[in-house]
Write a protein that holds these residues in place. Sequence first.
Motif, PDB file in Angstrom:
ATOM      1  N   HIS A 110     -14.179  11.285  -7.089  1.00  0.00           N
ATOM      2  CA  HIS A 110     -13.823  10.377  -8.347  1.00  0.00           C
ATOM      3  C   HIS A 110     -12.406  10.370  -8.379  1.00  0.00           C
ATOM      4  CE1 HIS A 110     -14.227  14.146 -10.323  1.00  0.00           C
ATOM      5  NE2 HIS A 110     -13.603  13.493 -11.381  1.00  0.00           N
ATOM      6  N   ASP A 142      -9.411  22.297 -11.467  1.00  0.00           N
ATOM      7  CA  ASP A 142      -9.571  21.070 -12.043  1.00  0.00           C
ATOM      8  C   ASP A 142      -8.854  20.905 -13.338  1.00  0.00           C
ATOM      9  OD1 ASP A 142     -10.849  18.454 -12.477  1.00  0.00           O
ATOM     10  OD2 ASP A 142     -12.892  19.473 -12.727  1.00  0.00           O
ATOM     11  N   ASP A 158      -7.445  10.836 -14.818  1.00  0.00           N
ATOM     12  CA  ASP A 158      -7.845  11.800 -13.867  1.00  0.00           C
ATOM     13  C   ASP A 158      -7.241  11.538 -12.557  1.00  0.00           C
ATOM     14  OD1 ASP A 158      -9.298  14.142 -14.181  1.00  0.00           O
ATOM     15  OD2 ASP A 158     -11.168  13.166 -13.140  1.00  0.00           O
ATOM     16  N   HIS A 163      -7.143  13.036  -8.842  1.00  0.00           N
ATOM     17  CA  HIS A 163      -7.618  14.345  -7.991  1.00  0.00           C
ATOM     18  C   HIS A 163      -6.891  13.847  -6.407  1.00  0.00           C
ATOM     19  CE1 HIS A 163     -10.018  16.108 -10.865  1.00  0.00           C
ATOM     20  NE2 HIS A 163     -10.874  14.992 -10.966  1.00  0.00           N
TER      21      HIS A 163
HETATM   22 ZN    ZN Z   1     -11.992  14.819 -12.519  1.00  0.00          ZN
END
Ligand code: ZN
Length: 246
Positions: free
Chosen positions: A124, A156, A89, A91
């Motif tokens: 996060h 996302d 992940d 971001h």
């Molecule tokens: Zn995430």
Amino acid sequence: MSEMVSFENRRNFLKLSAGLGPALMCAAPLSRALAAGAIKPGADAVLIVVDVQNCFLPTGTLPVKKGDEVVPVINELAKKFQNVVITQDWHTPGHSSFASSHDGKAPFETVELDYGTQVLWPDHCVQGTDDAKLAPGLDLPHAQLIIRKGYNSAVDSYSAFQEADKETGTGLTGYLTERGINEVYVCGLATDFCVAWSALDARAKGMTVSVIEDASRAIDLNGSLDAAWSSMTDAGIERIQSSDFA
Ligand code: ZN
Ligand code: VGL
């Protein structure tokens, strides 16, 4: 509940029919299930290790309960695979999935974005931070690809295959297809979000898909874990354990 019952019945049927010999071992999903305890992944199989990153460990910014427990399980499991893919992940700061990017919103509330309802999370897995690093102790030296996702500020991406707009691909389908891989085993964090969405997308692409339950842990937000298992079972995804491997 009814899905659970029918899945149990199917498993019992498979156990019963295991005694009937190789005549029944014709359909691919059947022969896979019959091999319980003896799954041997071949060259056309991949283990996708989803988001086992600091952010999702109990000490991270979006802690998954007992998330750290998957690390030793995955390390052992991965030794049985020629092909391992890791996801991360990844971001941007101020990502649209962060509650902090929406005035008056708190983590775990939802917001309507262009592509639908988005759960809002604590900040996060921000690109380049220690929080976004793979978990210490994760030992996957033979992993061949690390696929990063969630790097578009406005969209996302729980899934390793496509972003939440249901349109933008990550490239993983092409990678697996080009390598002749069509049997997908998914594990990691979190069972009810990135693991489930990745498994469902792999299945939608026509791949044979199993989720390894004890190599995954869930967030379980408002019944999301039960809902995820129901969707996965309905889609024909196998719910298996690491002990199902030879
Ligand atoms: Zn995430
Ligand atoms: C995830 C929520 C937000 C996951 C990622 O890895 O399951 N969940 N971002």
